[in-house]
Each structure stands twice: as structure tokens, then as C-alpha cells.
Design an enzyme around this catalytic site. Structure first.
Site, PDB file in Angstrom:
ATOM      1  N   ASP A 118       4.384 -11.550   6.489  1.00  0.00           N
ATOM      2  CA  ASP A 118       4.163 -10.219   7.061  1.00  0.00           C
ATOM      3  C   ASP A 118       4.322 -10.357   8.575  1.00  0.00           C
ATOM      4  OD1 ASP A 118       2.741  -7.394   6.305  1.00  0.00           O
ATOM      5  OD2 ASP A 118       2.259  -8.050   8.343  1.00  0.00           O
ATOM      6  N   ARG A 157       2.571   0.405  14.752  1.00  0.00           N
ATOM      7  CA  ARG A 157       3.937   0.936  14.683  1.00  0.00           C
ATOM      8  C   ARG A 157       3.913   2.446  14.535  1.00  0.00           C
ATOM      9  NH1 ARG A 157       6.817  -3.976  11.343  1.00  0.00           N
ATOM     10  NH2 ARG A 157       6.911  -5.237  13.210  1.00  0.00           N
ATOM     11  N   SER A 203      16.352  -8.201   8.301  1.00  0.00           N
ATOM     12  CA  SER A 203      15.157  -8.815   7.718  1.00  0.00           C
ATOM     13  C   SER A 203      15.544 -10.058   6.917  1.00  0.00           C
ATOM     14  CB  SER A 203      14.455  -7.780   6.836  1.00  0.00           C
ATOM     15  OG  SER A 203      14.289  -8.265   5.537  1.00  0.00           O
ATOM     16  N   ARG A 246      14.730 -11.022   4.094  1.00  0.00           N
ATOM     17  CA  ARG A 246      14.370 -10.936   2.677  1.00  0.00           C
ATOM     18  C   ARG A 246      15.272 -11.786   1.771  1.00  0.00           C
ATOM     19  NH1 ARG A 246      16.055  -4.988   2.708  1.00  0.00           N
ATOM     20  NH2 ARG A 246      14.261  -4.963   4.048  1.00  0.00           N
ATOM     21  N   ASP A 252      -3.312  -5.576  -0.151  1.00  0.00           N
ATOM     22  CA  ASP A 252      -3.605  -4.557   0.861  1.00  0.00           C
ATOM     23  C   ASP A 252      -2.505  -3.510   1.031  1.00  0.00           C
ATOM     24  OD1 ASP A 252      -1.740  -6.255   1.920  1.00  0.00           O
ATOM     25  OD2 ASP A 252      -2.849  -6.770   3.731  1.00  0.00           O
ATOM     26  N   HIS A 253      -1.254  -3.857   0.679  1.00  0.00           N
ATOM     27  CA  HIS A 253      -0.149  -2.945   0.985  1.00  0.00           C
ATOM     28  C   HIS A 253       0.110  -1.914  -0.112  1.00  0.00           C
ATOM     29  CE1 HIS A 253       0.720  -5.464   4.384  1.00  0.00           C
ATOM     30  NE2 HIS A 253       1.811  -4.792   4.674  1.00  0.00           N
TER      31      HIS A 253
HETATM   32  S1  SF4 Z   1       0.395  -3.507  10.477  1.00  0.00           S
HETATM   33 FE1  SF4 Z   1       1.011  -4.149   8.465  1.00  0.00          FE
HETATM   34  S2  SF4 Z   1      -0.653  -5.452   7.720  1.00  0.00           S
HETATM   35 FE2  SF4 Z   1      -1.435  -4.293   9.455  1.00  0.00          FE
HETATM   36  S3  SF4 Z   1      -2.429  -2.528   8.541  1.00  0.00           S
HETATM   37 FE3  SF4 Z   1      -0.356  -1.946   9.116  1.00  0.00          FE
HETATM   38  S4  SF4 Z   1       0.857  -2.300   7.269  1.00  0.00           S
HETATM   39 FE4  SF4 Z   1      -1.077  -3.400   7.020  1.00  0.00          FE
END
Ligand code: SF4
Length: 755
Positions: free
Chosen positions: A160, A448, A643, A645, A95-96
């Protein structure tokens, strides 16, 4: 999915007795979060009242979910474990890596082509090791998890930060780094700091323009982006029960924006309805069977301040829609005050685009309520002033809203429908003109809105709101418009008011989908070949790290003495490097390039002890590696914060750094170093940091008797022939010392699988 129902039966069979035991041991009623946490305690952990906010506890999650960008290194590492299949049900979601540009029809094909090798790798590795694979275009990880895998009372980790979305179905679901996912898939427990608990009591009932999104937008304003750190937020009360399951998901999803470990809701009828509507009436029936264990105890909710560390109360009947931003999701402004705030702060009033969807807000309820606004454009003789863009969260949602005519309504307002993927929400938006960096305003229903997050333009003022408010504001094209009170001028010059949004909690005709985009793994993966092109620049199979040679480290060259803040971003930078996160050797070219050299205050500029020349950190380290010379990195306080990572620990290990010696470590990074077989140690006396000189050659003594709690010795061999010696501390337990000796935790797992 049959695999899951058996797992859920097992979880539910054990839960009541475990909860009862925890209640007895703790001597008090339990919150929902405690019930889930204590019923997932690792068998080796003692059942005791673990102090919240300070104790570290091992848990056994029920499931792992990974998105395509972070799954790569998690799975490359998992392959090192030597297991024939994952130890817990797991899934991968593409998805990313899909850029939004012209719309789904062309964007998806382009992305498939551009990231073909990554998708092929993820598909084949999933097929081999028993992992459910969701193809590019199937949807966004958290929406798919909610529709298919989340279940009340379960514990899940995901690579995630918005994994927390599954709290909407009563889970404890937590975002982690790839190394944690790898461990759990390999059968190891997972460690978490016992969280503090925030109780949020919801009273009343939403009405009119207010939606579930406004609950979390308001909470973000109250708690700010840091207020939830190391805390679980538990929602309860009649208001909580009145919300839809997907609305609860939205609230939990954006809990990541207050830094919460996770958020959750007790099991109720909205969850039962959602489970049934998404083809999981069997899970709902199981949950009904133990429903008193899937919510907090009544005494807790009757007297919350006694059992939660913090309590907030919100009356949904009085809740106003909020618009949060710009540049931070916790700048919360009620819609009635938005005009004044925008004018006072000079926010650009003209709205250029309204974006609806993402994993946060693309439920049937969200889309149907937004559509009820879009329908009014033609009905009231209006024209949408801003562009509409839609990001469906899953193919099931997209197919269902197309069948029900919603996409036609969006088409009539000129909307572009992007792929069922993250797109603009993660900056994968090739927005026309963004490179001109013009000041402009957009409004979206994502979570965000930091600078550059959507389109890369630092001058895009992004505001976060509910899908229905986004739709209304996009129609008006004006940030100072309040749809609750203001009117718009239509094509006849009349003043018209938008009607309140209406919608459906669930599709009246049920969900439908032709091809959800799911690929089940092979029943026997032993013959499946994992596809990695040996000449790939983006993917590289890992070789096991070498075991410790059994002697003290002698003659280590000082690579860098880092000064001040050295986060995992300084150690392994993000940005353009992210495309190499499946290729350890290539991404290692960013190792420590952000760290400040204490001897010249420059970044990526250190003395090469072989030549005397000043060069980049990875450049120098590769020369040491080529000559089989070990090296040591020295750092300051809280080294490796940020993070989680795993690349920040893997890169030094890969390039031949043996030791990281610092004043103090950020805990997760310290553990990551240990897992990779590195020696991470701390100064017993911080003033010894100053003794380290640029040309030092360093010995570490005491490794042959490496024991928990016993100090090691550092010998500095200065270039002038003098020596200095001092003690250093370590926090390795017996198990972690075994990791060090074996060359990494995965080497131990592999040996135990073979045995
Ligand atoms: S918050 Fe993260 S997982 Fe959800 S749509 Fe946005 S980028 Fe994708």
C-alpha cells in the site's frame, strides 16, 4: 509481540557494526536513511557507495504488511512458494473493503457479509503461514502498524502506498506491489533503486492552529506531486524533535503525495514516549541502547547541503495552517489566502461535510484537538453547518476516545462514526446523492483528494487540511472562513471566535481496548486448511505455471501490436476489475483491453488469426490458448509503466502469451514478467517494430543457448510467405534465465524448499 522483539534484537545487534562499515567504505558521515539502507543490504551485495538515483540494490526488509485488497494475489502467489511459513514477520489488515454508509454499527456487518469469502481466505492463509491477521473493523493498516509493529531503524515493505507512515517511528517503510511482498515473505531479497535524499530541516515549534499536517501540506506545495520521486525525505532539526511521534507519522504518510519513496525521522523522545504508551517500553529500551545509530550523524545535520541532494528549511514557529486542493494534494493555500483563492477560482464555498480520521490523521492528538473545536459548538451557542464524519484509525483509538468522552462530543454535533477502516478515503463511501454529481465542497484530513476519490462524484471539490482545521471549517460550513481571524454568529446573534485547538499528545489515562481485532497465527499451521470456495468468482487458488519446454518458440501468433502508451492500467485495468484481483482467470478478462491496436487504432479490437474476425483481446487469446497456440505481444516505448501491479504480468502468462517484445520496458514490469516466467525482450533496432504485420506468425530463436548479454533472433513469417529476421535484446541475468526455464521464480523457490 514476542515474535517481533526477537527480530528487533537481531536487527539492533547487527546495526552498529554495519553502519560503521558503511561509514568507513563511503568515507563520510551518514544520513539516517543511509544508515538504515546500508544496514539492511542483502548479504550478496557488495558494500560500496551505490550511486543515488541510478543503481539498483538488494535489501532484506524486516517486515511485510499487506492490506486486504492487495494481499489476495500476494498471498495466492506466496502459497506457490511451498514454504511452511513466511520468512519475515508479516501481517494482513482488513480495511479497504468496508464501505461507509450509515455508520459502523451496520456498515461493518454488511461488509463482512459482502466480502466474507475474501476475509475468510485471508484469515485462514494468515493462520496457516504465520501471518498476523487483523480482522475487519480492527483498523487501518498504517495506524495498526504504527501502534504495534513499527520500530526505529527498521525496514519494512507494505502493499500500500501509505506504508511510508511508519517513518514516523523512524523506519524506512516503502509501498510495493504484491509480487515484491511475496518475494520477501518467500525469503528473497528485495530490490530498490538507491534513492536520492532530500533533507528537510525543521526549526522552531508549532503553535496555535498549526499542526504537523500543515508541515506536509506546505512541503507538498513546494515539491509538488512528483518532487519526491525516487527520493527519501529525511526530517531533522529542533523542530522535528518537538513534534509528536504521531505527528511525524502524518508527515511521513503524506510523503506519498509528493511521490517520495519514503520519509523518515531520527529516533527521539517522542518516539520513546509513543512506544511506551503503546505497550512497547521494551522496544524503546532497546532503541535507547543504540540511539546514536538511529538518527543521522551530527556532521550531516550541521552541514546538510553537503550530504543531501536537496535541502529545504521550514520554521514551525511561523507555519500557517494550509488547505490543499481541490483535486490535487499539492495545490497548497495558506488559510489566510484561502478566501481569495476560492473566490478567484470559483470553488463552491458551502462546505457540505467535514471528514476527520483515516490512517493519516486519527491519532489521539488529532482527535483531541478536533474535539476541542467540536466542544465549542454548544459552549458558544453555535450549530455545526456541515456534517461531521469520523473514521478512527484503529479500534484502540476508537475505544480510547470513546472512554474519554470524545465520541460523545462528536455525537453532540451530529457526527457519524464510521468503521475503523478506509471508507471515504478510498472511495468506499456510499454518500447519499453522490450519483446526482452535483458540484459541492468537502474538507477532510485524509491524504488524497483526486477527482472521485472520496464519493465517486467528479464534481466534489475535496480539500485536505488538519483535523482541527477540518473541524473549524465544518462548524462554519464555509470555505472562505478563516478560524484564526474570523467570527461566527451564534444563536443569540453575537459574534464569537473559535478558540485555538488544544489537545494531548498521548491519552493521559493511557490507551485502552477490549478487543483489538487481532488474530495470532497458529503455532503450527501445517494442518490449517486455506479456505477458498472452488466456485468463487473472487478467489482462485493458483496452479504453478508450466516450465519452458526446452525448445525455441515457433509459430507464435501475433496477439496485438500495441501502439503508444501502454501502462499497467492498459494491460490490466482497475476500477470494477479490482474485485477480481484474487481470481486470476476472471481478472484476465481485462487483459490488454486498454491497449491501442496499431493496425486499426482501436482498443480491445484485434484480428483473430484463426477466423479473421475482429474481437476483444482476451477473447482471441482464450481461443489460442484452447488450441495450445502460443502468442506474442508487441509494444512501444516504456511498456508497462505505472503501478507495479503483478496482474499485468500474470494475466498474459495465465492466458498463454509466451513473449512480450517492445521498444523499451518500464523496469518494474519487465522484472514482473521475468518473475512470472515470461520472455520479455526489446528491439535491437526500434525500426523493426514497423516490420511486424497483423497476420504474422513469429519464431524466437536462440533460447536453447539463452545466455546473459547474448541477443536472440526473431523470425517474422508473413502471410504472403515471405520472411524477415532481426535481432532482439534481453536483460536477463543468469538467475533470471533460470526463472524463465523453470516457468517462474516461485517454481524455483518451491523446488529449493522441497530439496
Ligand atoms: S490512505 Fe489508503 S490506507 Fe490510508 S485510510 Fe486512505 S485508503 Fe486507507
Amino acid at each position: 509481540m514476542a515474535f517481533d522483539i526477537e527480530m528487533i534484537k537481531k536487527v539492533y545487534a547487527n546495526m552498529p557494526a554495519r553502519i560503521e562499515a558503511a561509514r568507513k567504505t563511503l568515507g563520510r558521515p551518514l544520513t539516517l536513511a543511509e544508515k538504515i539502507l546500508y544496514s539492511h543490504l542483502d548479504a550478496d551485495m557488495k558494500l560500496t557507495d551505490y550511486p543515488r538515483g541510478s543503481s539498483y540494490v538488494d535489501f532484506n526488509p524486516d517486515r511485510v504488511a499487506m492490506q486486504d485488497a492487495t494481499a489476495q494475489m500476494a498471498l495466492l502467489q506466496f502459497m506457490q512458494a511451498g514454504r511452511p511459513a513466511v520468512a519475515v514477520p508479516s501481517s494482513v489488515h482488513c480495511d479497504h473493503l468496508i464501505q461507509a454508509k450509515a455508520g459502523a454499527a451496520t456498515d461493518l456487518d454488511r461488509a463482512k457479509h459482502e466480502s466474507e469469502e475474501v476475509f475468510d481466505f485471508l484469515a485462514s492463509v494468515s493462520n496457516k503461514y504465520g501471518i498476523g491477521f487483523w480482522k475487519p473493523g480492527a483498523g487501518i493498516i498504517h495506524q495498526i502498524v504504527l501502534e504495534n509493529y513499527a520500530f526505529p531503524g527498521g525496514m519494512m515493505i507494505g502493499t500500500d502506498s501509505h506504508t511510508v507512515n511508519a517513518g514516523g517511528l523512524g523506519m524506512i517503510a516503502i509501498g510495493v506491489g504484491g509480487a515484491d511482498a511475496c518475494d520477501v515473505m518467500a525469503g528473497l531479497p528485495w530490490e530498490l533503486k538507491m534513492p536520492k535524499l532530500i533533507g528537510i530541516k525543521l526549526t522552531g515549534k508549532l503553535n496555535g492552529w498549526a499542526s504537523a499536517k500543515d508541515v506536509i501540506l506546505k512541503v507538498a506545495g513546494i515539491l509538488t506531486v512528483k518532487g519526491g520521486t525516487d527520493k527519501v525525505v529525511e526530517y531533522f532539526g529542533e523542530g522535528a524533535i518537538s513534534l509528536s511521534c504521531t505527528g511525524k507519522g502524518t508527515i511521513c504518510n503524506m510523503g506519498a503525495e509528493i511521490g517520495a519513496t519514503t520519509s523518515t525521522f531520527g529516533y527521539d523522545e517522542s518516539m520513546s514516549r509513543y512506544l511506551a504508551a503503546t505497550g512497547r517500553a521494551d522496544v524503546a529500551a532497546l532503541a535507547d541502547g543504540i540511539k546514536e545509530h538511529l538518527t543521522g550523524d551530527a556532521e550531516v545535520y550541521d552541514n546538510p547541503s553537503k550530504y543531501f541532494d536537496e535541502v529545504i528549511e521550514i520554521n514551525l514557529s511561523e507555519l500557517e495552517p494550509y488547505v490543499n486542493g481541490p483535486f490535487t494534494p499539492d495545490l497548497a493555500t495558506p488559510i489566510s489566502q484561502l478566501k481569495a483563492a476560492a473566490e478567484k477560482n470559483g470553488w463552491p464555498l458551502k462546505i457540505e461535510a467535514g471528514l476527520i480520521g483515516s490512517c493519516t490523521n486519527s491519532s489521539y492528538e488529532d482527535i483531541s484537538r478536533a474535539v476541542s473545536l467540536a466542544k465549542q459548538v454548544s459552549a458558544k451557542g453555535l450549530k455545526s453547518k456541515a456534517e461531521f464524519m469520523i473514521n478512527p484509525g484503529s479500534e484502540q483509538i476508537r475505544y480510547t476516545i470513546e472512554r474519554d468522552g470524545f465520541l460523545d462530543v462528536f455525537a453532540q454535533v451530529g457526527a457519524t462514526v464510521f468503521t475503523n477502516a478506509c471508507g471515504p478515503c478510498i472511495g468506499m463511501w456510499d454518500r447519499v446523492g453522490a450519483e446526482k454529481q452535483e458540484k459541492n465542497t468537502i474538507i477532510h484530513s485524509f491524504n488524497r483528494n483526486f477527482a472521485k476519490r472520496a464519493d465517486g462524484n467528479p464534481n466534489t471539490y475535496a480539500f485536505v487540511a488538519s483535523p482541527e482545521i477540518v473541524a473549524a471549517m465544518a462548524i462554519a460550513g464555509d470555505l472562505s472562513f478563516n478560524p484564526l481571524t474570523d467570527t461566527l454568529t451564534n444563536d443569540k446573534g453575537e459574534q464569537v471566535k473559535l478558540d485555538e485547538p488544544t489537545g494531548y499528545e498521548l491519552p493521559p489515562k493511557g490507551f485502552a481496548v477490549e478487543d483489538a481485532g487481532y488474530q495470532a497465527p497458529a503455532a503450527d499451521g501445517s494442518k490449517v486448511q486455506v479456505l477458498v470456495n472452488p466456485t468463487s468468482k473472487r478467489l482462485q487458488l493458483l496452479d504453478p505455471f508450466a516450465a519452458w519446454t526446452g525448445v525455441d518458440f515457433k509459430g507464435l501468433k501475433l496477439l496485438i501490436k500495441a501502439k503508444g502508451k501502454c501502462t499497467t492500467d492498459h494491460i490490466s485495468m482497475a476500477g470494477p476489475w479490482l474485485k477480481f484481483r484474487g481470481h486470476l482467470d476472471n481478472i484476465s478478462n481485462n487483459m490488454l483491453i486498454g491497449a491501442v491496436n496499431a493496425f486499426n487504432d482501436k482498443t480491445d479490437n484485434i484480428k483473430n488469426q484463426l477466423t479473421g474476425a475482429y474481437e476483444g483481446v482476451p477473447v482471441v487469446q482464450r481461443q489460442y490458448k484452447a488450441q495450445n497456440i502460443g502468442s506474442i505481444v508487441v509494444g512501444d516505448e516504456n511498456y508497462g509503466e505505472g503501478s507495479s501491479r503483478e496482474h499485468a504480468a500474470m494475466e498474459p502468462r495465465h492466458l498463454g502469451v509466451k513473449v512480450v517484445l517492445v521498444k523499451s520496458f518500464a523496469r518494474i514490469h519487465e522484472t514482473n514478467l521475468k518473475k512470472q516466467g515470461m520472455l520479455g525482450i526489446t528491439f535491437a533496432n526500434n525500426a523493426d517494430y514497423d516490420k511486424i504485420k497483423e497476420d504474422d506468425v513469429i519464431d524466437v530463436l536462440g533460447l536453447t543457448t539463452f545466455t546473459p548479454g547474448q541477443q536472440l533472433t526473431i523470425v517474422l513469417n508473413h502471410a504472403d510467405g515471405t520472411k524477415e529476421e532481426f535481432k532482439v535484446n534481453h536483460s536477463y541475468n543468469a538467475q533470471q534465465i533460470e526463472w524463465f526455464k523453470a516457468g517462474g521464480a516461485l517454481n524455483i523457490i518451491r523446488a529449493s524448499v522441497k530439496a
